[in-house]
Scaffold this motif. Structure first.
Motif, mmCIF file in Angstrom:
data_model
loop_
_atom_site.group_PDB
_atom_site.id
_atom_site.type_symbol
_atom_site.label_atom_id
_atom_site.label_comp_id
_atom_site.label_asym_id
_atom_site.label_seq_id
_atom_site.Cartn_x
_atom_site.Cartn_y
_atom_site.Cartn_z
ATOM 1 N N ASP A 146 14.126 5.040 -0.475
ATOM 2 C CA ASP A 146 12.970 4.439 -1.047
ATOM 3 C C ASP A 146 13.078 2.993 -1.747
ATOM 4 O O ASP A 146 12.403 2.170 -1.420
ATOM 5 N N LEU A 147 14.425 2.892 -2.146
ATOM 6 C CA LEU A 147 14.733 1.519 -2.960
ATOM 7 C C LEU A 147 16.217 1.429 -2.489
ATOM 8 O O LEU A 147 17.048 2.295 -2.551
ATOM 9 N N VAL B 67 7.106 -6.283 -2.276
ATOM 10 C CA VAL B 67 7.458 -5.410 -3.262
ATOM 11 C C VAL B 67 8.929 -5.635 -3.733
ATOM 12 O O VAL B 67 9.341 -5.565 -4.785
ATOM 13 N N GLY B 68 9.971 -6.147 -2.827
ATOM 14 C CA GLY B 68 11.212 -6.474 -3.229
ATOM 15 C C GLY B 68 11.126 -7.586 -4.157
ATOM 16 O O GLY B 68 11.671 -7.664 -5.023
ATOM 17 N N GLU B 69 10.281 -8.653 -4.099
ATOM 18 C CA GLU B 69 10.069 -9.807 -4.988
ATOM 19 C C GLU B 69 9.539 -9.328 -6.274
ATOM 20 O O GLU B 69 10.102 -9.643 -7.327
ATOM 21 N N HIS B 70 8.789 -8.367 -6.166
ATOM 22 C CA HIS B 70 8.222 -7.865 -7.430
ATOM 23 C C HIS B 70 9.344 -6.895 -8.360
ATOM 24 O O HIS B 70 9.368 -6.949 -9.509
ATOM 25 N N GLU C 187 0.589 -1.263 0.134
ATOM 26 C CA GLU C 187 -0.031 -0.108 0.047
ATOM 27 C C GLU C 187 0.758 1.065 0.029
ATOM 28 O O GLU C 187 0.494 1.993 -0.622
ATOM 29 N N LEU C 188 1.939 1.156 0.686
ATOM 30 C CA LEU C 188 2.835 2.442 0.784
ATOM 31 C C LEU C 188 3.275 2.732 -0.751
ATOM 32 O O LEU C 188 3.423 3.841 -1.128
ATOM 33 N N VAL C 189 3.820 1.614 -1.601
ATOM 34 C CA VAL C 189 4.172 1.953 -2.719
ATOM 35 C C VAL C 189 3.093 2.365 -3.787
ATOM 36 O O VAL C 189 3.298 3.359 -4.381
ATOM 37 N N ARG D 290 14.679 -1.406 6.027
ATOM 38 C CA ARG D 290 13.361 -1.175 5.847
ATOM 39 C C ARG D 290 12.577 -0.851 4.639
ATOM 40 O O ARG D 290 11.314 -1.011 4.564
ATOM 41 N N MET D 291 13.317 -0.790 3.710
ATOM 42 C CA MET D 291 12.779 -0.496 2.273
ATOM 43 C C MET D 291 12.881 -1.591 1.294
ATOM 44 O O MET D 291 13.946 -2.358 1.833
ATOM 45 N N PRO D 292 12.123 -1.821 0.298
ATOM 46 C CA PRO D 292 12.516 -2.820 -0.613
ATOM 47 C C PRO D 292 13.839 -2.891 -1.051
ATOM 48 O O PRO D 292 14.291 -1.771 -1.470
#
Length: 395
Positions: free
Chosen positions: A260-261, A294-297, A179-181, A329-331
């Protein structure tokens, strides 16, 4: 580091720790007492528990595979920390946050998973009892009518036990990450991206066919940086040409930067000359709570763009619990962009034009992560100019 052929009390200690682990921490462990693998457990004459033999190496590799670590059969800092932490089950000790001396272990993993399942945001399941986990414990304690001291003792453990039967399934942390993304908008402009060129300083990484991994990935990082800054992205590097921070330090830098990444850049090498191709990695111990959706995506997007644009062999995306992937803490995504030990991969990586292609593939992947339902482009066809036009139209 301890590996095959090492000898000393430290080896005996590692052997004893692995032998004492329950089967759920070391499934089907090789026989640790006798190097000949006898099922009756008899120790042959001359057996030395302080020698790092083949049976111990097999046990280390099995443990590393189970924990999502790099499977090399060598006991370095990360592997030893995981072995030490694996002996703890939730309830074996009182858990509390101590700044500068974070408790680590499987009991903390279980605690974080349970808190996240109950809807109390403990953050990334990293097995470290940090401030975010403490805040989640306090919230749980207050909700249950306990003193919110943030420590996990007998009363808090009884409360978890009471709720265990009525709560199951789901990962609020995964939903929050997605949801954050989704809510953060479609554009890369204004975001902060941490680029992590692997190794550095005296740690060169792989060296083969006249190429040095640490130098090559720094060059690739610079090419990615140039493309990101053109579209208004702030870029932070985890190292310079002359430094080699630890994985923990790199993760802390990314967290402190509020990135963010995170994209970690590496090349691979293998004794088997035919090994080749590109692979990506994301944080994933399981697909329930210890997992970055999100990391997987993003790992999948990077992999597909690189394969489509370069024709490198597709070695797939994989979940791992490496420190940089787990503690950010981020993807975060790690890319192994070809094998320096493979003649064809190495020849292509030596070509600056090929590294430009890799950089553009990464840029497009990062942007596509935020496009969501608006992402209708075919993989491998978007260019930097297309992104500029899109950003201009939606600014």
């Amino acid at each position: 580091m301890l590996g095959l052929g090492s000898h000393g009390p430290e080896v005996a200690d590692v052997r004893a720790r692995l032998a004492a682990l329950p089967l759920d921490q070391l499934p089907e462990p090789p026989h640790l007492g006798a190097p000949n693998g006898d099922d009756d457990g008899a120790v042959p004459d001359g057996f030395d528990p302080a020698r790092f033999d083949a049976s111990l190496e097999r046990a280390v590799r099995a443990f590393q595979q189970h924990k999502g670590l790099i499977v090399d059969g060598v006991v370095g800092v990360e592997t030893f920390t995981a072995i030490d932490g694996a002996r703890w089950a939730l309830g074996d000790r009182i858990l509390m946050h101590t700044p500068g001396h974070l408790l680590r272990g499987e009991d903390v993993v279980t605690l974080q998973e349970r808190l996240n399942t109950l809807g109390f945001a403990a953050g990334r399941v990293d097995g470290r009892f940090g401030p975010e986990t403490e805040r989640a414990v306090r919230s749980f304690q207050r909700a249950y009518g306990l003193s919110g001291d943030g420590s996990v003792g007998p009363d808090t453990l009884r409360a978890f036990k009471d709720l265990r039967r009525s709560v199951s399934g789901g990962s609020a942390n995964v939903l929050r990450e997605r949801e954050l993304v989704r809510r953060s908008g479609h554009s890369l402009t204004g975001r902060t991206v941490v680029l992590d060129p692997g190794h550095g300083g005296s740690n060169t990484g792989a060296v083969a066919h006249g190429l040095v991994e640490s130098e090559l990935v720094m060059d690739l990082a610079r090419r990615i940086e140039g493309r990101l800054t053109v579209i208004g992205v702030s870029v932070v590097f985890t190292r310079t040409e002359h430094t080699c921070p630890s994985e923990d330090e790199r993760a802390a830098l990314a967290n402190d930067a509020g990135a963010d990444l995170v994209l970690s850049l590496h090349c691979d090498s293998h004794d088997a000359a035919e090994a080749s191709g590109v692979a990506t990695f994301f944080f994933g111990r399981d697909r329930k709570t210890s997992w970055s959706a999100v990391g997987e995506h993003l790992a999948d997007l990077v992999l597909r763009e690189v394969v489509a644009r370069t024709g490198l062999e597709n070695c797939r995306s994989h979940g791992r619990s490496w420190a940089l992937l787990q503690q950010t803490r981020m993807p975060a995504v790690r890319i192994e962009a070809g094998y320096l030990s493979h003649p064809t991969d190495a020849a292509r990586l030596a070509d600056p034009a090929f590294r430009d292609t890799l950089a553009e593939a990464v840029l497009v992947s990062l942007q596509r992560l935020y496009l969501g339902d608006d992402d209708t482009a075919t993989t491998g066809v978007l260019r930097l100019g297309d992104l500029r036009a899109y950003l201009a139209a939606h600014s």
